[in-house]
Design a protein around this motif. Structure first.
Motif, PDB file in Angstrom:
ATOM      1  N   THR A  38     -18.943   1.142 -17.794  1.00  0.00           N
ATOM      2  CA  THR A  38     -19.803   1.740 -18.816  1.00  0.00           C
ATOM      3  C   THR A  38     -20.627   2.854 -18.164  1.00  0.00           C
ATOM      4  O   THR A  38     -21.154   2.657 -17.067  1.00  0.00           O
ATOM      5  N   PRO A  39     -20.758   4.029 -18.818  1.00  0.00           N
ATOM      6  CA  PRO A  39     -21.632   5.067 -18.256  1.00  0.00           C
ATOM      7  C   PRO A  39     -23.051   4.530 -18.075  1.00  0.00           C
ATOM      8  O   PRO A  39     -23.484   3.735 -18.927  1.00  0.00           O
ATOM      9  N   PRO A  40     -23.807   4.913 -17.045  1.00  0.00           N
ATOM     10  CA  PRO A  40     -23.461   5.877 -15.999  1.00  0.00           C
ATOM     11  C   PRO A  40     -22.662   5.282 -14.849  1.00  0.00           C
ATOM     12  O   PRO A  40     -22.403   5.956 -13.872  1.00  0.00           O
ATOM     13  N   TYR A  41     -22.260   3.995 -14.955  1.00  0.00           N
ATOM     14  CA  TYR A  41     -21.620   3.316 -13.815  1.00  0.00           C
ATOM     15  C   TYR A  41     -20.156   3.706 -13.661  1.00  0.00           C
ATOM     16  O   TYR A  41     -19.457   3.208 -12.776  1.00  0.00           O
ATOM     17  N   ASP A  42     -19.678   4.605 -14.534  1.00  0.00           N
ATOM     18  CA  ASP A  42     -18.286   5.063 -14.447  1.00  0.00           C
ATOM     19  C   ASP A  42     -18.125   6.217 -13.458  1.00  0.00           C
ATOM     20  O   ASP A  42     -17.020   6.719 -13.277  1.00  0.00           O
ATOM     21  N   ASP A  43     -19.218   6.630 -12.826  1.00  0.00           N
ATOM     22  CA  ASP A  43     -19.169   7.686 -11.808  1.00  0.00           C
ATOM     23  C   ASP A  43     -18.317   7.212 -10.622  1.00  0.00           C
ATOM     24  O   ASP A  43     -18.640   6.189 -10.000  1.00  0.00           O
ATOM     25  N   LEU A  44     -17.259   7.944 -10.295  1.00  0.00           N
ATOM     26  CA  LEU A  44     -16.362   7.518  -9.203  1.00  0.00           C
ATOM     27  C   LEU A  44     -17.089   7.453  -7.864  1.00  0.00           C
ATOM     28  O   LEU A  44     -16.672   6.728  -6.959  1.00  0.00           O
ATOM     29  N   ASN A  45     -18.188   8.204  -7.723  1.00  0.00           N
ATOM     30  CA  ASN A  45     -18.954   8.131  -6.478  1.00  0.00           C
ATOM     31  C   ASN A  45     -19.429   6.712  -6.180  1.00  0.00           C
ATOM     32  O   ASN A  45     -19.539   6.325  -5.020  1.00  0.00           O
ATOM     33  N   GLY A  46     -19.697   5.955  -7.209  1.00  0.00           N
ATOM     34  CA  GLY A  46     -20.165   4.577  -7.017  1.00  0.00           C
ATOM     35  C   GLY A  46     -19.132   3.689  -6.344  1.00  0.00           C
ATOM     36  O   GLY A  46     -19.436   2.589  -5.901  1.00  0.00           O
ATOM     37  N   PHE A  47     -17.884   4.187  -6.265  1.00  0.00           N
ATOM     38  CA  PHE A  47     -16.781   3.413  -5.688  1.00  0.00           C
ATOM     39  C   PHE A  47     -16.237   4.055  -4.418  1.00  0.00           C
ATOM     40  O   PHE A  47     -15.206   3.637  -3.910  1.00  0.00           O
ATOM     41  N   ARG A  48     -16.947   5.069  -3.911  1.00  0.00           N
ATOM     42  CA  ARG A  48     -16.490   5.741  -2.694  1.00  0.00           C
ATOM     43  C   ARG A  48     -16.364   4.744  -1.547  1.00  0.00           C
ATOM     44  O   ARG A  48     -17.336   4.066  -1.214  1.00  0.00           O
ATOM     45  N   GLY A  49     -15.169   4.661  -0.978  1.00  0.00           N
ATOM     46  CA  GLY A  49     -14.951   3.761   0.153  1.00  0.00           C
ATOM     47  C   GLY A  49     -14.409   2.399  -0.260  1.00  0.00           C
ATOM     48  O   GLY A  49     -14.065   1.582   0.591  1.00  0.00           O
ATOM     49  N   ILE A  50     -14.305   2.143  -1.548  1.00  0.00           N
ATOM     50  CA  ILE A  50     -13.901   0.794  -1.985  1.00  0.00           C
ATOM     51  C   ILE A  50     -12.446   0.503  -1.620  1.00  0.00           C
ATOM     52  O   ILE A  50     -12.059  -0.660  -1.437  1.00  0.00           O
TER      53      ILE A  50
END
Lengths: 234, 234
Positions: A38-50
């Motif tokens: 859900t926005p704003p958590y859909d920002d791909l930056n939040g998953f960098r390195g996953i």
């Protein structure tokens, strides 16, 4: 004092009802699922390195258990004990618990943007489709893995105990769907007391209804540990 | 849509401030702590059978991170990467995250009623004292333990890197308190950039203040990986 949380996304799985969901996911490592963020958590930056992690913790809410847990009930009946003995809710992973928080260990598959949505693909899902997701954390073996830990009444993974056959006159299904049905039914989703010979002798033709995606699956169990899928409807 | 949760209790630990709290608890397996349960969750029935488990998951709230996470920030700087590189918050266990949910694996010690309170004693605590507890679940090795899982930039447990000595003129301390100080300081709680030789050369006499229970502990770090406790005040 209460804590207000906002789900970060929603989980999609083959399980559109509770019946048939394997316990602790470990039994079904390749059940596919994904989380839409859900926005704003859909920002791909939040998953960098996953993608450097093989496994993830999903912290979620047992949303279908909420109505039933308005008042606190300290004892539950773990299915692992045949539904006879009562244990403390904090000595169990029961979904009927304060705050209805669930914890699932899944495999990371990939993360992608699809038609304006961020989807985190995972496998080994043991959640109801539509489950609100509260957090996602990487699995860190040095901290999370204690293979020699002692665990009371749940020492071993539930084993597949039923062999599964299909009635010959069923509509054609994909390989994936056949494999999924086989896996889910082979773990024997029936209530513990239905598995007793006395019960089976009294109800030899009982048809169990299982729902996966939008398929309604009817199966019977024969005395010798054999399940047979009789109907598949959409 | 939001979810309202009620803490079931409060965690008590030696850590009365963030500085010095080991990451992932795995570094400090014998740090003592306990959870006091809030009524109605203080009913001992809710813990029936818990003594059959060696380890427990504590789901908690990073309550001191709440003010700082009013708006969503998808990137964090993991201390494990020296504070230089940014990673996605969901690829980390950072406390600055949506919903501020934390997850800690601890050892079960005992549960008891003490002066009208239910206390769940645990060890291996890596939480700030006063942390609100949202759930307690048993650790189940067959489901939770994946020793061969791959974990990106956090492959190994942080090692003790400082040897710890005590200035001779300090007030007398119990063995437990000396052991606790030694453990916490030996893992080097300083920020990553303070550990660089350039920084140390410029600040050779810097005193670090650590708070454990109500003790204020001052220590210095000498160039060769030696920490020396200089002051202990209450």
């Amino acid at each position: 004092m209460s804590v207000e949380l906002t789900p970060i996304g929603s989980l999609h799985s083959p399980f559109s009802q509770k019946f048939g969901i394997p316990r602790q996911s470990a039994g079904l490592t390749d059940i596919p699922g994904y989380i839409t963020l859900t926005p704003p958590y859909d920002d791909l930056n939040g998953f960098r390195g996953i993608d450097a992690f093989s496994h993830l913790w999903i912290v979620f809410q047992f949303h279908q258990s909420i109505e039933q847990t308005q008042s606190y009930s300290p004892l539950i009946r773990p299915p692992r004990l045949g539904g006879n003995d009562k244990m403390g809710v904090f000595a169990s992973r029961s979904s009927f618990r304060p705050n209805n928080i669930g914890l699932s260990l899944v495999k990371f598959v990939k993360i992608e943007r699809v038609s304006g949505q961020t989807r985190l693909h995972i496998s080994g899902v043991d959640c109801l489709s539509g489950t609100p997701v509260l957090d996602i954390k990487p699995y860190v073996p040095y901290a999370d893995s204690h293979p020699n830990a002692v665990s009371g009444y749940a020492k071993e993974q539930p084993q597949a105990t039923l062999s599964v056959t299909f009635s010959p006159d069923l509509p054609a299904q994909t390989e994936e769907m056949l494999a999924l049905m086989t896996q889910v039914i082979s773990l024997d989703p029936r209530p513990a007391y239905h598995q007793r010979p006395e019960y089976q002798a009294l109800h030899p033709d009982k048809i169990y209804q299982l729902r996966l995606y939008d398929f309604e699956i009817g199966f019977i169990v024969e005395g010798n540990g054999q399940a047979k899928v009789m109907t598949i409807n959409r």
